[in-house]
Every structure is written in structure tokens, then in C-alpha cells.
Write an enzyme that holds these catalytic residues in place. Structure first.
Site, short mmCIF file in Angstrom:
data_model
loop_
_atom_site.label_atom_id
_atom_site.label_comp_id
_atom_site.label_asym_id
_atom_site.label_seq_id
_atom_site.Cartn_x
_atom_site.Cartn_y
_atom_site.Cartn_z
CD GLU A 12 -2.85 -1.78 1.33
OE1 GLU A 12 -3.49 -0.50 1.78
OE2 GLU A 12 -2.99 -2.84 1.48
N GLY A 13 0.83 2.36 -1.05
CA GLY A 13 1.99 3.43 -0.67
C GLY A 13 1.00 4.81 -0.55
CB VAL A 18 2.15 -0.94 -5.27
CG1 VAL A 18 2.79 -0.99 -6.43
CG2 VAL A 18 2.30 0.95 -4.33
CE LYS A 33 4.71 3.61 -6.71
NZ LYS A 33 4.59 3.92 -5.55
CG LEU A 83 13.77 -1.93 -8.92
CD1 LEU A 83 13.07 -0.64 -9.64
CD2 LEU A 83 15.11 -1.12 -8.04
CG ASP A 86 10.35 -1.08 0.88
OD1 ASP A 86 11.18 -1.45 2.38
OD2 ASP A 86 8.94 -1.69 1.25
CG ASP A 127 6.56 10.84 1.53
OD1 ASP A 127 7.35 11.49 2.85
OD2 ASP A 127 5.66 10.31 0.80
N PRO A 130 12.97 5.15 3.85
CG PRO A 130 13.87 3.87 5.21
CD PRO A 130 12.96 5.58 5.51
#
Length: 298
Positions: A12-13, A18, A33, A83, A86, A127, A130
Site C-alpha cells: 500500500e503506497g 501497488v 500504482k 524492483l 525496498d 517524502d 526507506p
């Protein structure tokens, strides 16, 4: 949208769900997204579409590539390169052993390269955390969600009502400054650098005032000497407690003198004196930088 087959939900972005997805025509695996905007009823603001379209021009090896923007029936989908993981998940997985210093150095160097590129194109992130730094098995790290803050704003809560983290937010934003600069991203990256080194968040505040006071307790309460103009910022209060600055050798004990020197310049209170990404790349800390490969548990 019919060209994409959703494989699984990745997370969840800030702005929406996502998905890992596959382009049915090319077989390319992408991150999809879905942007949930408050303006669902009126549709997507044209300003946001314009802003986002500009981001397709941001091509750099340390920036997650925006492949496409799909605008259908009042919904907006952003198609990004995919990718593996994260940095937040990688740090959690490396919590016991820690990330080796050569890898930390490589990651910081690459992130500064990505920042220097975006800043030279006058694009801020605003914003950085990590969760939006993405890594690959080959040792690359890339900045995700660049420019989204300007297109959609930085909400207080995500679409699922989760609180958007303040931990990496620059003091000028916390003090109510309306006009901020590329220096806000350098601050965030400094906090992330310290977190990679010590294995814990540098300033894990749970409210804006707690966030500020955690910064003050470590770096000292700022005054007109260290930060000209600070006392006239909208949210500055003369009643703030006056804390003294801590020695950096106590804040980030594993770091050598070069590392501490770079970190202190990234966390300079005065945004005008905070080191730029371009200048940081030339810091002696990076004279022996390499590109190690991480041990990913995927």
C-alpha cells in the site's frame, strides 16, 4: 489497462495500492500504482496529469523509471519498472547483522547521484523514506515516487488512513516554512544514512512537536546563530526547551570521522548551508566507494 495482468499486490503506497503486474504484450514485469485521489468524483486534476507527464522525462539509473501513465474513467495508474525489494524490508531483514559499511556507502552514493540528477532538473521528492528506496540483486538502489508530492500533495494520512511518517521530515517543513528547497531531500537522506548505520531510526517522532523535539535533543535547539531566521518561522515558539547539541560520535558510533562529517553536513539546520547532493558526492567519505552486491532474501 487491459494490457496488464496483475500478478500480486506488493503493498500500500501513500496514494494507493501497488501491484506487481505483467504487460501481456511484451511480457515485461512492472509495478502498477493505482492513484486514489480525493477528487475521484471530479476526475484527475489536469495539473496532476501535467506534473506526472514531466516525470517520464526523468531518466537516470538511480531513479525508478516511470514507464507509462494510464488515465481511464477518473482513475490514474502509473506504470513503473519493477524492483525486488525496498530498503525498509532489507534493513529489517539485516537487523541482526547490520548492513555492511561498503554497501551503506554504495547505497548512499547512488541515492545522492539520483538526487543530484533530479535536483538539477528542479524536481524535489519531499517524502523520502526507506519504503520508497528500492533495491535490486545487482547492488543498485533507486529512488521511487519522485515528483508525486508536487503532483498530488503530501497527505497527512494515506488512503487507508495510515499516518504518513514524519521521521524523515526536514525541520523547516516542521516549523511551517511554505517555501522549501532541494535541501529537504538531503535532510531525509541524512536520516536514512544514520538509520542504515545504527539499525534504528534517528528521529522516530509520533507527532510534529515530538518530531521537532527529538531533532532538538540530538542536534541542539536551533537559534539565530546556527540558523538565521529560525525564530521568525511560522511554528517557532520562544518557549521551546533549550537543549544542547550531542556529540556525533555518540549519535552514530559506528561511523568514522569522514562519515560523521558528511552526516553533520546533511543534517545542517540552515537549509542554505546544508550540503547539496552534488557537493556530497565529492566528500572524502566516498573516496573508496565500491558497488557490493546485497544478500537478498526474496
Amino acid at each position: 489497462m487491459e494490457n496488464f495482468q496483475k500478478v500480486e499486490k506488493i503493498g500500500e503506497g501513500t496514494y494507493g495500492v501497488v501491484y506487481k503486474a505483467k504487460n501481456k504484450l511484451t511480457g515485461e514485469v512492472v509495478a502498477l500504482k493505482k492513484i486514489r485521489l480525493d477528487t475521484e468524483t471530479e476526475g484527475v486534476p489536469s495539473t496532476a496529469i501535467r506534473e506526472i507527464s514531466l516525470l517520464k522525462e526523468l531518466n537516470h539509473p538511480n531513479i525508478v523509471k516511470l514507464l507509462d501513465v494510464i488515465h481511464t474513467e477518473n482513475k490514474l495508474y502509473l506504470v513503473f519498472e519493477f524492483l525486488h525489494q525496498d530498503l525498509k524490508k532489507f534493513m529489517d531483514a539485516s537487523a541482526l547483522t547490520g548492513i555492511p559499511l561498503p554497501l551503506i556507502k554504495s547505497y548512499l552514493f547512488q541515492l545522492l547521484q539520483g538526487l543530484a540528477f533530479c535536483h538539477s532538473h528542479r524536481v524535489l521528492h519531499r517524502d523520502l523514506k526507506p519504503q520508497n528506496l528500492l533495491i535490486n540483486a545487482d547492488g543498485s538502489i533507486k529512488l521511487a515516487d519522485f515528483g508525486l508530492a508536487r503532483a498530488f500533495g503530501v497527505p497527512v494520512r494515506t488512503y487507508t488512513h495510515e499516518v504518513v511518517t514524519l521521521w524523515y521530515r526536514a525541520p523547516e517543513i516542521l516549523l511551517g516554512c511554505k517555501y522549501y528547497s532541494t535541501a529537504v531531500d538531503i535532510w531525509s537522506l541524512g536520516c536514512i544514512f544514520a538509520e542504515m548505520v545504527t539499525r534504528r531510526a534517528l528521529f522516530p517522532g509520533d507527532s510534529e512537536i515530538d518530531q521537532l523535539f527529538r531533532i532538538f535533543r540530538t542536534l541542539g535547539t536551533p537559534d539565530e546563530v546556527v540558523w538565521p531566521g529560525v525564530t521568525s518561522m511560522p511554528d517557532y515558539k520562544p518557549s521551546f526547551p533549550k537543549w544542547a547539541r550531542q556529540d556525533f560520535s555518540k549519535v552514530v558510533p559506528p561511523l568514522d570521522e569522514d562519515g560523521r562529517s558528511l552526516l553533520s553536513q546533511m543534517l545542517h539546520y540552515d537549509p542554505n548551508k546544508r550540503i547539496s547532493a552534488k557537493a556530497a558526492l565529492a566528500h572524502p567519505f566516498f573516496q573508496d566507494v565500491t558497488k557490493p552486491v546485497p544478500h537478498l532474501r526474496l
